[in-house]
Design an enzyme around this catalytic site. Sequence first.
Site, PDB file in Angstrom:
ATOM      1  N   LYS A  94       0.778  -1.308   0.010  1.00 38.00           N
ATOM      2  CA  LYS A  94      -0.091   0.008  -0.176  1.00 38.00           C
ATOM      3  C   LYS A  94       0.848   1.263   0.115  1.00 38.00           C
ATOM      4  O   LYS A  94       0.329   2.403  -0.396  1.00 38.00           O
ATOM      5  CB  LYS A  94      -1.013  -0.012   1.059  1.00 38.00           C
ATOM      6  N   LYS A 127      -4.716 -10.774  -5.887  1.00 33.57           N
ATOM      7  CA  LYS A 127      -5.944 -10.975  -5.096  1.00 33.57           C
ATOM      8  C   LYS A 127      -7.199 -10.109  -5.425  1.00 33.57           C
ATOM      9  O   LYS A 127      -7.047  -8.943  -5.838  1.00 33.57           O
ATOM     10  CB  LYS A 127      -5.663 -10.753  -3.518  1.00 33.57           C
ATOM     11  N   LYS A 137     -11.647  -5.106  -3.182  1.00 35.05           N
ATOM     12  CA  LYS A 137     -12.461  -4.161  -3.322  1.00 35.05           C
ATOM     13  C   LYS A 137     -11.974  -2.652  -3.887  1.00 35.05           C
ATOM     14  O   LYS A 137     -12.730  -1.737  -3.970  1.00 35.05           O
ATOM     15  CB  LYS A 137     -13.363  -4.019  -2.039  1.00 35.05           C
TER      16      LYS A 137
HETATM   17  P1  TYM Z   1     -10.584  -6.951   4.625  1.00 30.96           P
HETATM   18  O1  TYM Z   1     -11.814  -5.929   5.148  1.00 30.96           O
HETATM   19  O2  TYM Z   1      -9.547  -6.436   3.594  1.00 30.96           O
HETATM   20  O3  TYM Z   1     -11.385  -7.963   4.327  1.00 30.96           O
HETATM   21  C1  TYM Z   1     -12.147  -8.766   5.130  1.00 30.96           C
HETATM   22  C2  TYM Z   1     -11.877 -10.422   4.972  1.00 30.96           C
HETATM   23  O4  TYM Z   1     -12.150 -10.802   3.548  1.00 30.96           O
HETATM   24  C3  TYM Z   1     -10.918 -11.574   3.449  1.00 30.96           C
HETATM   25  N1  TYM Z   1     -10.621 -11.366   1.950  1.00 30.96           N
HETATM   26  C4  TYM Z   1     -10.503 -12.346   1.094  1.00 30.96           C
HETATM   27  N2  TYM Z   1     -10.468 -13.630   1.240  1.00 30.96           N
HETATM   28  C5  TYM Z   1     -10.245 -14.212   0.136  1.00 30.96           C
HETATM   29  N3  TYM Z   1     -10.168 -13.830  -1.117  1.00 30.96           N
HETATM   30  C6  TYM Z   1     -10.079 -12.432  -1.066  1.00 30.96           C
HETATM   31  N4  TYM Z   1      -9.561 -11.815  -2.574  1.00 30.96           N
HETATM   32  C7  TYM Z   1     -10.157 -11.620  -0.033  1.00 30.96           C
HETATM   33  N5  TYM Z   1     -10.269 -10.178   0.049  1.00 30.96           N
HETATM   34  C8  TYM Z   1     -10.341 -10.210   1.538  1.00 30.96           C
HETATM   35  C9  TYM Z   1      -9.892 -10.869   4.178  1.00 30.96           C
HETATM   36  O5  TYM Z   1      -9.089 -12.038   4.593  1.00 30.96           O
HETATM   37  C10 TYM Z   1     -10.675 -10.867   5.421  1.00 30.96           C
HETATM   38  O6  TYM Z   1     -10.811 -11.988   6.327  1.00 30.96           O
HETATM   39  N6  TYM Z   1      -7.409  -6.240   8.761  1.00 30.96           N
HETATM   40  C11 TYM Z   1      -8.654  -6.896   8.083  1.00 30.96           C
HETATM   41  C12 TYM Z   1     -10.039  -6.387   8.898  1.00 30.96           C
HETATM   42  C13 TYM Z   1      -9.847  -6.829  10.538  1.00 30.96           C
HETATM   43  C14 TYM Z   1      -9.849  -7.812  11.088  1.00 30.96           C
HETATM   44  C15 TYM Z   1      -9.670  -7.576  12.424  1.00 30.96           C
HETATM   45  C16 TYM Z   1      -9.879  -9.220  10.617  1.00 30.96           C
HETATM   46  C17 TYM Z   1      -9.550  -5.638  11.268  1.00 30.96           C
HETATM   47  N7  TYM Z   1      -9.200  -6.410  12.632  1.00 30.96           N
HETATM   48  C18 TYM Z   1      -9.715  -8.639  13.585  1.00 30.96           C
HETATM   49  C19 TYM Z   1      -9.827 -10.010  11.609  1.00 30.96           C
HETATM   50  C20 TYM Z   1      -9.699  -9.859  13.049  1.00 30.96           C
HETATM   51  C21 TYM Z   1      -9.039  -6.651   6.778  1.00 30.96           C
HETATM   52  O7  TYM Z   1      -8.379  -5.411   6.389  1.00 30.96           O
HETATM   53  O8  TYM Z   1      -9.822  -7.151   5.904  1.00 30.96           O
END
Ligand code: TYM
Length: 332
Positions: free
Chosen positions: A115, A197, A200
């Site tokens: 990023k 990957k 969004k």
């Molecule tokens: P975020 O918001 O980017 O994504 C949310 C969840 O979706 C999963 N994910 C994917 N899984 C498979 N293929 C993909 N292309 C894909 N894109 C996203 C992510 O692995 C995630 O599980 N930092 C985290 C949010 C967070 C969090 C936490 C998660 C903040 N605090 C505590 C677990 C526990 C994030 O940015 O996810």
Amino acid sequence: MEERKKVIFSGIQPSGDLTLGNYLGALKNWVNLQDSYDCYFCVVDLHAITVRQEPKDLRRRTLEILSIYIAAGIDPEKNTLFIQSHVPAHSEASWLLTCSSYMGELSRMTQFKDKSQNMGDSINAGLFVYPVLMASDILLYNTDLVPVGSDQKQHLELARDLAERFNHLYSPTFTVPEPYIPKSGAKIMDLQDPTKKMSKSSQNPNAYILIMDPPETIRKKISRTVTDSLGVINYTDDQPGIKNLINILSAIKDISPEEVVSLYKGKGYAEFKRDVAEAIIEELEPLQSKVKELMNNKEYLESIYKRGAEKANYVSMKTLRKMQKKIGFIPR
Ligand code: TYM
């Protein structure tokens, strides 16, 4: 005495509209796990502001994600659903843990490296300490299991390190959490460039399927998926586009990639793509209409997130007080 149910914590950022990756990597698994665990599912709005957000979009998306959780089948009566900024302990614990995090380990986070590319000095400090906030989210609830996609694995390892470091520096305080990463849905890839990957934040809408995409859009995007010219449906890294579609179908139907391959033996890409599109539509359509209903019932949503915040505040505050006391702060 009744045994303590193990705890799950997970969350999704309202930083963009949710994709099929978020659904198959995270949400769908939460639904499957909810009966066996004491679950906290959070809309992590504090995380989302590491990237500039339009206030009105942030508000809409926060409520939409909450609606998506419920519409996907997470029972708000049995689980704690809440909005991160409603629970101040997350920010406070994050400061305490920041003071025992190393610049070195945070600079090694690949998501930060990705990023921050091309951003020079104007990269905001929130992006750098973001994994510490994520560790706080998890550790405050004495979480045992964190169901996420594979892109979050490194952040989870940091959460484990920070938990162990604090436990060692003071005395046992935190449960050391384990990741739960699904087999087929762990990393859903970009439909236009299957080496990346699905995200969004991608610039090209054909690269992702949104959870709220209408059926016609899903059909179009899947039919335009970049594949190869081999013409056989095999589960191999040499055919990343086809492999990704196999993973999608396998995660939706809850069958193994090998079963998908044998179902489509001798069949062409057009038929396969058509079936993948229909499977996605079948999975998402009922969810979409439920989301629309819920978004028209703001009072109901408010009752859910208020109740969730109450419980989350109670549990997280207990852990925060413990941390403060061990560090040497005067109890109030
Ligand atoms: P975020 O918001 O980017 O994504 C949310 C969840 O979706 C999963 N994910 C994917 N899984 C498979 N293929 C993909 N292309 C894909 N894109 C996203 C992510 O692995 C995630 O599980 N930092 C985290 C949010 C967070 C969090 C936490 C998660 C903040 N605090 C505590 C677990 C526990 C994030 O940015 O996810």
